[in-house]
Enzyme design. Sequence first.
Site, PDB file in Angstrom:
ATOM      1  N   ASP A 219       0.793  -1.112  -0.128  1.00  0.00           N
ATOM      2  CA  ASP A 219      -0.143   0.040   0.097  1.00  0.00           C
ATOM      3  C   ASP A 219       0.779   1.290   0.116  1.00  0.00           C
ATOM      4  O   ASP A 219       0.548   2.219  -0.659  1.00  0.00           O
ATOM      5  CB  ASP A 219      -0.761  -0.062   1.089  1.00  0.00           C
ATOM      6  CG  ASP A 219      -1.999   0.602   1.023  1.00  0.00           C
ATOM      7  OD1 ASP A 219      -2.432   0.886  -0.162  1.00  0.00           O
ATOM      8  OD2 ASP A 219      -2.860   0.949   2.092  1.00  0.00           O
ATOM      9  N   ASP A 265      -9.003  -1.851   2.310  1.00  0.00           N
ATOM     10  CA  ASP A 265      -8.703  -1.433   3.493  1.00  0.00           C
ATOM     11  C   ASP A 265      -9.833  -1.531   4.583  1.00  0.00           C
ATOM     12  O   ASP A 265      -9.671  -1.573   5.841  1.00  0.00           O
ATOM     13  CB  ASP A 265      -9.013   0.199   3.481  1.00  0.00           C
ATOM     14  CG  ASP A 265      -7.731   0.772   2.575  1.00  0.00           C
ATOM     15  OD1 ASP A 265      -6.863   0.245   2.603  1.00  0.00           O
ATOM     16  OD2 ASP A 265      -8.156   1.670   1.909  1.00  0.00           O
TER      17      ASP A 265
END
Length: 377
Positions: A219, A265
Amino acid sequence: MDSALSDPHNGSVETGGAANGTTRPPSTPEGIALAYGSLLLMALLPIFFGALRSVRCSRGKNASDMPETITSRDAARFPIIASCTLLGLYLFFKIFSQEYINLLLSMYFFVLGILALSHTISPFMNKFFPVNFPNRQYQLLFTQGSGENKEEIINYEFDTKDLVCLGLSSIVGVWYLLRKHWIANNLFGLAFSLNGVELLHLNNVSTGCILLGGLFVYDVFWVFGTNVMVTVAKSFEAPIKLVFPQDLLEKGLEADNFAMLGLGDIVIPGIFIALLLRFDISLKKNTHTYFYTSFAAYIFGLGLTIFIMHIFKHAQPALLYLVPACIGFPVLVALAKGEVTEMFSYEESNPKDPAAGTESTEATEALASKGLEKKEK
């Protein structure tokens, strides 16, 4: 995988109007607060209910309802696979026409979204059917081979109520396909997230740490190191992210100035939080300490992400803040309670493996008998 929390249009050049120099007016503080608060709430719902449903899903009759267990090898390979997929999508959008790619993806997610939404609403819809509802049972069975070598490919049992749920989900699917409305997008996104948390199981805490650690690096690199993830998130017209308009108060349901949160997420920390709930239950202490701790950690991590993004006006890799919080808080609690060994030795079997299922049953019976012995003493 889109796994960045971003606010791409807050006072910036409009995505579709850069050529003519049009810009959007800055969002109002009320609109921004409403958008961020709604994204936070929408992220919490599939984690909470998906974790609760993950406890029961292994008892389902259908093979499609059985959880898919993620091993440490799967967890180690996942960031590499996700990176290749993300880069491939980025190159596709750069080389080929974005319109045709999104059309193909829309049809693909149209089918997946209907199935996911139907599976999500089915338990809730059952409460609304009358007692005398004519509910017939059906089975969809595909096998390969014959005799002793016959192997089931698909064995799905459903009933008339499931078909009604499928019909209602199809209405949302058609709405999404024709309008690409943000509410339809979010309904599909929430369904994908809840199904992911419910049906994807980590086999132990160590595997969860490997998965979250690898995606932490993934990420951070793809958000801060390149513009690949944000570009794909803006170009990808599919329900792989939750969105909420910051100009809802001004434009109503036709608002188009969105803040967004990638489903990664939600699902990735969510399956770890669900694992801790099942660990809580295995302790047989009638408390859900680790679940509530990790759930609070998620709220803290996502809130911190939103705060940092708002201050610096730049898309943030949410896992940068979520991973340390979701792993760190429960581990600190385990250290305080002296249960670190129990936490990292907790192991879940693959319910699709008959041998594993036998071992799991024997272990459960052993725990139950020990509990009875303690009560007798």
